[in-house]
Design a protein around this motif. Structure first.
Motif, PDB file in Angstrom:
ATOM      1  N   ILE A 274       0.814  -1.220   0.000  1.00 20.55           N
ATOM      2  CA  ILE A 274       0.000   0.000   0.000  1.00 20.55           C
ATOM      3  C   ILE A 274       0.847   1.269   0.000  1.00 20.55           C
ATOM      4  N   THR A 275       2.151   1.157   0.218  1.00 20.68           N
ATOM      5  CA  THR A 275       2.982   2.356   0.303  1.00 20.68           C
ATOM      6  C   THR A 275       3.667   2.696  -1.020  1.00 20.68           C
ATOM      7  N   ARG A 276       3.706   1.766  -1.934  1.00 17.56           N
ATOM      8  CA  ARG A 276       4.208   2.059  -3.285  1.00 17.56           C
ATOM      9  C   ARG A 276       2.990   2.288  -4.180  1.00 17.56           C
ATOM     10  N   LYS A 277       3.021   3.350  -4.968  1.00 15.76           N
ATOM     11  CA  LYS A 277       1.824   3.802  -5.674  1.00 15.76           C
ATOM     12  C   LYS A 277       1.266   2.766  -6.642  1.00 15.76           C
ATOM     13  N   ASP A 278       2.118   2.071  -7.365  1.00 18.74           N
ATOM     14  CA  ASP A 278       1.610   1.081  -8.316  1.00 18.74           C
ATOM     15  C   ASP A 278       1.032  -0.130  -7.604  1.00 18.74           C
ATOM     16  N   CYS A 279       1.647  -0.549  -6.496  1.00 14.79           N
ATOM     17  CA  CYS A 279       1.112  -1.681  -5.724  1.00 14.79           C
ATOM     18  C   CYS A 279      -0.240  -1.332  -5.124  1.00 14.79           C
ATOM     19  N   LEU A 280      -0.347  -0.118  -4.582  1.00 23.15           N
ATOM     20  CA  LEU A 280      -1.624   0.322  -4.020  1.00 23.15           C
ATOM     21  C   LEU A 280      -2.702   0.329  -5.103  1.00 23.15           C
ATOM     22  N   ALA A 281      -2.367   0.821  -6.290  1.00 21.96           N
ATOM     23  CA  ALA A 281      -3.336   0.861  -7.384  1.00 21.96           C
ATOM     24  C   ALA A 281      -3.818  -0.538  -7.746  1.00 21.96           C
TER      25      ALA A 281
ATOM     26  N   VAL B  85       6.010   6.050  -9.642  1.00 26.33           N
ATOM     27  CA  VAL B  85       5.477   5.075  -8.690  1.00 26.33           C
ATOM     28  C   VAL B  85       6.309   4.967  -7.421  1.00 26.33           C
ATOM     29  N   ASP B  86       7.587   5.326  -7.474  1.00 23.61           N
ATOM     30  CA  ASP B  86       8.457   5.059  -6.327  1.00 23.61           C
ATOM     31  C   ASP B  86       9.174   6.306  -5.802  1.00 23.61           C
ATOM     32  N   LEU B  87       8.616   7.474  -6.080  1.00 22.87           N
ATOM     33  CA  LEU B  87       9.213   8.694  -5.549  1.00 22.87           C
ATOM     34  C   LEU B  87       8.268   9.327  -4.533  1.00 22.87           C
ATOM     35  N   SER B  88       8.838  10.109  -3.627  1.00 21.26           N
ATOM     36  CA  SER B  88       8.050  10.769  -2.575  1.00 21.26           C
ATOM     37  C   SER B  88       8.298  12.268  -2.617  1.00 21.26           C
ATOM     38  N   ARG B  89       7.643  12.980  -1.693  1.00 22.09           N
ATOM     39  CA  ARG B  89       7.819  14.418  -1.503  1.00 22.09           C
ATOM     40  C   ARG B  89       7.486  15.226  -2.754  1.00 22.09           C
ATOM     41  N   GLY B  90       6.564  14.736  -3.571  1.00 20.31           N
ATOM     42  CA  GLY B  90       6.089  15.493  -4.727  1.00 20.31           C
ATOM     43  C   GLY B  90       7.005  15.492  -5.923  1.00 20.31           C
ATOM     44  N   ARG B  91       8.085  14.727  -5.857  1.00 25.02           N
ATOM     45  CA  ARG B  91       9.050  14.738  -6.959  1.00 25.02           C
ATOM     46  C   ARG B  91       8.464  14.077  -8.211  1.00 25.02           C
ATOM     47  N   GLY B  92       8.639  14.727  -9.339  1.00 31.01           N
ATOM     48  CA  GLY B  92       8.241  14.159 -10.623  1.00 31.01           C
ATOM     49  C   GLY B  92       6.760  14.247 -10.937  1.00 31.01           C
TER      50      GLY B  92
END
Length: 591
Positions: A71-78, A131-138
């Protein structure tokens, strides 16, 4: 000299965690002076190795559960939300826009893009995130597909283009969630959180202006208007959750329903991975759920953060995060013998490892262990009744859990007492002992939370009663039995108000430190008549939570007719509002 608890940090770790632990008398692990296993808490920002979970000793705790990346990685959560949506229906899992994982889902996305473009007159906006970046990057927002350019795996979602605004600024909520256990699932939500603002006014005509569309502090603290006054938002880009609750009080909305829907988002999201996370009772996990509220007051899940940031950028951070870490440590349930580590357990030859919850537990009639309702500002939101407690034991019964969530949400959405719909079921009577009359579920929630508030409100420096909150709840049910109140909402209202005064008397007698004038305390204690009880509760509530009076949420409601004649139609609703106001102003979740 008494032995101290020992903490271990990976790569120095968050300075805030170190500061809180040292203030509590803990010592930091020194590999040159201590043995390898001579520690109580190991804190790190990244995941632990599987061997570290397998070799965990009874006195040790880790700040992560294994395999929560789902749930913490965007593609896995999706993927997990897509699967749950297909299994349980899009009506239940409607709190996150459908996501397309590119490049694999590009054909599906193109079909959806063309369909929406042809079928709708208004503009449709999309948001693209690595999918694997945080803090608004990209992250970027686009309307035309020709602007979709990427060089790594990304997810694309329909952009929520009508967010709720404060003084014209977009914001989201950072909800801090602690999962004490995945098997059985035990979830706590911290009642303080952060409201994160964009630092430029929301404007769909400037999609490239990240300061207007993104709420990440790591971006906005470098914005040109970060330190300027921004209407109600003020300087900076953060509020505490308490300040946001005060803002909600000025709006004509069902606040209890809004918070319950946010609770639902948390629970339903965790259910996507709960059955696949290995059991590890000596672990906790602190997640940061980012939730956006749209202009129709519907909450949307944006993402789930692993190891949410614990840096202190402003006073709101200090107010929220320091208490958050302290409460998280308390939630780990260390026993007094854990400070001696292996020395204590060597004396207990042949004893079982005391892993799991050991402090503050209550046992239901069927032998199930019920975790504590409140630890500091952490409130247990799951399990929330006997049915969900049973459904979370052994094999997780997601169907039952989703049904119970829908029932509870329906109760709060209806907004009035209806005993034929809200009567207590058999399982709930077992969970809360006593021959209680058929009270509505909503009243049970209110009575329960008011009692927790009375025994643990920090504004009055209340120490917990020696018997504990659970015993107080038991006392409430026994008191109901003795008084044999009639099975109507009006009588229950009046009985609750009378009970509150009696509880005040008991609390004041047991407390030596008092923070309000003696005259006020005398008025509350001596006014034990039903006719004056509502007014005394309102005045006392105003002493604890002055905002109730500033917002005119108490005294503008007639509180007459408590001797048996309700003060006109809607009397129960007014009493409900006062009680709910006490809950909301105290920051206590309704569940």
């Amino acid at each position: 000299m008494a032995a101290a608890f020992v903490f271990r940090m990976h790569d120095k770790g968050p300075e805030l965690v170190r500061e809180v632990l040292l203030e509590r008398g803990w010592e930091e692990y020194d590999g040159g002076k201590r043995e390898e296993e001579d520690w109580n808490l190991y804190w790190r920002g990244s995941a632990f190795h599987s061997s570290e979970y397998q070799n965990l000793l009874p006195w040790q705790r880790l700040n992560h559960h294994p395999k929560t990346v789902g749930i913490t990685r965007k593609d896995c959560l999706a993927r997990h939300l897509r699967r749950m949506r297909a299994t349980f229906g899009s009506a239940l899992y409607d709190f996150s826009p459908a996501a397309f994982i590119l490049p694999n889902d590009y054909t599906r996305f193109l079909a959806e893009y063309n369909k929406l473009r042809l079928s709708r007159r208004c503009s449709i906006y999309w948001i693209c995130k690595p999918v694997d970046l945080s803090r608004g990057r990209g992250i970027f927002i686009f309307e035309d597909i020709k602007d979709l350019v990427y060089d790594c795996s990304v997810i694309v979602q329909k952009y929520i283009s009508s967010p709720l605004l404060i003084s014209g600024y977009k914001f989201d909520l950072r909800i801090y969630v602690c999962v004490k256990s995945f098997n059985p699932l035990t979830v706590y939500i911290h009642q303080e959180g952060l409201v994160r603002f964009a630092t430029e006014k929301y404007n769909l005509s400037s999609l490239r202006n990240l300061y207007a569309h993104l709420t990440n502090t790591s971006i906005n603290k470098f914005g040109p208007f970060y330190r300027t006054e921004k209407g109600s938002v003020g300087q900076g880009c953060k509020w505490t959750m308490s300040k946001f609750r005060h803002f909600l009080h000025s709006l004509d909305i069902n606040e209890l329903l809004l918070w319950q829907r946010i609770n639902n988002i948390v629970t339903l999201t965790l259910l996507t991975i709960a059955s696949s996370v290995p059991s590890c009772p000596n672990c906790v996990e602190l997640f940061g759920f980012d939730v956006l509220i749209d202009n129709k007051f519907k909450p949307w899940l944006l993402e789930v953060n692993y190891s949410p940031a614990l840096t202190l950028d402003c006073q709101a951070d200090v107010s929220v995060k320091k208490g958050l870490i302290g409460d998280l440590i308390d939630l780990m349930n260390y026993a007094s013998t854990d400070r001696f580590r292996d020395r204590a357990y060597k004396k207990q030859s042949g004893s079982q490892s005391p892993a799991g919850i050991r402090v503050g537990r209550r046992t239901a009639p069927n032998g199930q262990h019920i975790p504590p309702v409140r630890v500091g500002n952490f409130i247990r939101t799951f399990p929330f009744n006997a049915a969900t407690l049973k459904a979370s034991q052994h094999k997780l019964d997601v169907t039952i859990i989703t049904q119970e969530l829908q029932k509870l949400t329906g109760l709060l959405a209806s907004g009035h007492s209806d005993e034929t719909k809200w009567r207590r079921d058999e399982g709930t009577r077992k969970m809360f002992p006593g021959k209680v009359a058929r009270q509505t579920l909503l009243w049970i929630i209110i009575v329960y939370n008011l009692s927790v508030c009375i025994t643990s409100n920090e504004s009055l420096r209340f120490q917990h009663l020696s018997s504990g909150k659970e015993q107080l709840i038991q006392t409430i049910w026994e008191w109901y039995d003795k008084t044999k109140i009639r099975k109507t909402s009006r009588d229950l209202c009046r009985s609750v108000l009378t009970l509150k005064t009696r509880v005040f008397v008991k609390v004041f007698k047991e407390q030596k430190q008092r923070s309000i004038p003696a005259a006020q305390k005398k008025n509350v204690i001596t006014s034990n008549k039903q006719n004056g009880c509502a007014r005394q509760l309102a005045e006392y509530t105003g002493t604890i939570f002055p905002n109730l009076h500033r917002e005119n949420r108490c005294h503008n409601y007639p509180l007459k007719g408590l001797n048996g004649n309700p003060g006109g139609r809607g009397w129960e609703e007014r009493m409900l509002f006062i009680s709910a106001g006490l809950i909301l102003n105290s920051g206590i979740s309704p569940c």
